[in-house]
Design a protein around this motif. Structure first.
Motif, PDB file in Angstrom:
ATOM      1  N   ALA A 159       8.722  13.516  -7.139  1.00  0.00           N
ATOM      2  CA  ALA A 159       8.728  14.927  -6.736  1.00  0.00           C
ATOM      3  C   ALA A 159      10.136  15.400  -6.411  1.00  0.00           C
ATOM      4  O   ALA A 159      10.530  16.517  -6.794  1.00  0.00           O
ATOM      5  N   LEU A 160      10.919  14.568  -5.725  1.00  0.00           N
ATOM      6  CA  LEU A 160      12.297  14.952  -5.417  1.00  0.00           C
ATOM      7  C   LEU A 160      13.136  15.118  -6.682  1.00  0.00           C
ATOM      8  O   LEU A 160      13.886  16.098  -6.810  1.00  0.00           O
ATOM      9  N   TYR A 161      13.023  14.184  -7.610  1.00  0.00           N
ATOM     10  CA  TYR A 161      13.790  14.290  -8.854  1.00  0.00           C
ATOM     11  C   TYR A 161      13.333  15.480  -9.682  1.00  0.00           C
ATOM     12  O   TYR A 161      14.153  16.165 -10.300  1.00  0.00           O
ATOM     13  N   THR A 162      12.041  15.755  -9.691  1.00  0.00           N
ATOM     14  CA  THR A 162      11.532  16.919 -10.429  1.00  0.00           C
ATOM     15  C   THR A 162      12.055  18.210  -9.807  1.00  0.00           C
ATOM     16  O   THR A 162      12.475  19.127 -10.524  1.00  0.00           O
ATOM     17  N   ALA A 163      12.052  18.296  -8.489  1.00  0.00           N
ATOM     18  CA  ALA A 163      12.555  19.492  -7.804  1.00  0.00           C
ATOM     19  C   ALA A 163      14.050  19.674  -8.059  1.00  0.00           C
ATOM     20  O   ALA A 163      14.505  20.802  -8.324  1.00  0.00           O
ATOM     21  N   MET A 164      14.814  18.602  -8.009  1.00  0.00           N
ATOM     22  CA  MET A 164      16.256  18.707  -8.284  1.00  0.00           C
ATOM     23  C   MET A 164      16.513  19.121  -9.724  1.00  0.00           C
ATOM     24  O   MET A 164      17.407  19.921 -10.001  1.00  0.00           O
ATOM     25  N   THR A 165      15.724  18.594 -10.657  1.00  0.00           N
ATOM     26  CA  THR A 165      15.865  18.959 -12.057  1.00  0.00           C
ATOM     27  C   THR A 165      15.542  20.428 -12.270  1.00  0.00           C
ATOM     28  O   THR A 165      16.263  21.141 -12.983  1.00  0.00           O
ATOM     29  N   ALA A 166      14.476  20.905 -11.653  1.00  0.00           N
ATOM     30  CA  ALA A 166      14.094  22.312 -11.788  1.00  0.00           C
ATOM     31  C   ALA A 166      15.165  23.224 -11.193  1.00  0.00           C
ATOM     32  O   ALA A 166      15.523  24.252 -11.786  1.00  0.00           O
ATOM     33  N   ILE A 173       6.749  10.476  -4.073  1.00  0.00           N
ATOM     34  CA  ILE A 173       7.758  11.241  -3.331  1.00  0.00           C
ATOM     35  C   ILE A 173       9.065  11.265  -4.104  1.00  0.00           C
ATOM     36  O   ILE A 173       9.705  12.315  -4.252  1.00  0.00           O
ATOM     37  N   GLU A 174       9.475  10.121  -4.633  1.00  0.00           N
ATOM     38  CA  GLU A 174      10.712  10.050  -5.402  1.00  0.00           C
ATOM     39  C   GLU A 174      10.613  10.903  -6.668  1.00  0.00           C
ATOM     40  O   GLU A 174      11.544  11.643  -6.999  1.00  0.00           O
ATOM     41  N   SER A 199       0.816  -1.215   0.000  1.00  0.00           N
ATOM     42  CA  SER A 199       0.000   0.000   0.000  1.00  0.00           C
ATOM     43  C   SER A 199       0.846   1.261   0.000  1.00  0.00           C
ATOM     44  O   SER A 199       0.347   2.345  -0.288  1.00  0.00           O
ATOM     45  N   ARG A 200       2.127   1.154   0.303  1.00  0.00           N
ATOM     46  CA  ARG A 200       3.006   2.315   0.320  1.00  0.00           C
ATOM     47  C   ARG A 200       3.765   2.499  -0.989  1.00  0.00           C
ATOM     48  O   ARG A 200       4.546   3.437  -1.124  1.00  0.00           O
ATOM     49  N   TYR A 201       3.576   1.628  -1.971  1.00  0.00           N
ATOM     50  CA  TYR A 201       4.335   1.683  -3.219  1.00  0.00           C
ATOM     51  C   TYR A 201       4.143   3.009  -3.948  1.00  0.00           C
ATOM     52  O   TYR A 201       5.116   3.692  -4.275  1.00  0.00           O
ATOM     53  N   TRP A 202       2.895   3.387  -4.231  1.00  0.00           N
ATOM     54  CA  TRP A 202       2.651   4.609  -5.001  1.00  0.00           C
ATOM     55  C   TRP A 202       3.031   5.876  -4.246  1.00  0.00           C
ATOM     56  O   TRP A 202       3.593   6.797  -4.842  1.00  0.00           O
ATOM     57  N   PRO A 203       2.761   5.974  -2.940  1.00  0.00           N
ATOM     58  CA  PRO A 203       3.253   7.165  -2.237  1.00  0.00           C
ATOM     59  C   PRO A 203       4.778   7.316  -2.325  1.00  0.00           C
ATOM     60  O   PRO A 203       5.292   8.414  -2.518  1.00  0.00           O
ATOM     61  N   PHE A 204       5.508   6.206  -2.201  1.00  0.00           N
ATOM     62  CA  PHE A 204       6.966   6.273  -2.343  1.00  0.00           C
ATOM     63  C   PHE A 204       7.364   6.699  -3.752  1.00  0.00           C
ATOM     64  O   PHE A 204       8.303   7.488  -3.934  1.00  0.00           O
ATOM     65  N   GLN A 205       6.668   6.196  -4.753  1.00  0.00           N
ATOM     66  CA  GLN A 205       6.976   6.572  -6.132  1.00  0.00           C
ATOM     67  C   GLN A 205       6.728   8.057  -6.364  1.00  0.00           C
ATOM     68  O   GLN A 205       7.512   8.732  -7.031  1.00  0.00           O
TER      69      GLN A 205
END
Length: 61
Positions: A39-46, A36-37, A28-34
């Protein structure tokens, strides 16, 4: 090198007082982890893109 069994690996590690621990997360935590990951990569890219844009614009003027 001959393939062995996992139990042989465990016995070898135990003989050296080493232990293997595996931690699993519930399905049940698979999609929330995906998300979050992603979002972090998008923020770092931006942030990196903004830094590069600022640096290039500053050097060309």
């Amino acid at each position: 090198m001959r393939p062995g069994r996992f139990s042989q690996t465990v016995d070898c590690l135990a003989g050296q007082d080493l232990h293997v621990t595996a931690t699993y997360r519930p399905n049940s935590r698979y999609w929330p982890f995906q998300l979050i990951e992603a979002a972090l990569y998008t923020a770092m890219t931006a942030a990196l893109s903004g830094l590069c844009f600022f640096w290039i614009r500053r050097r060309t003027t």
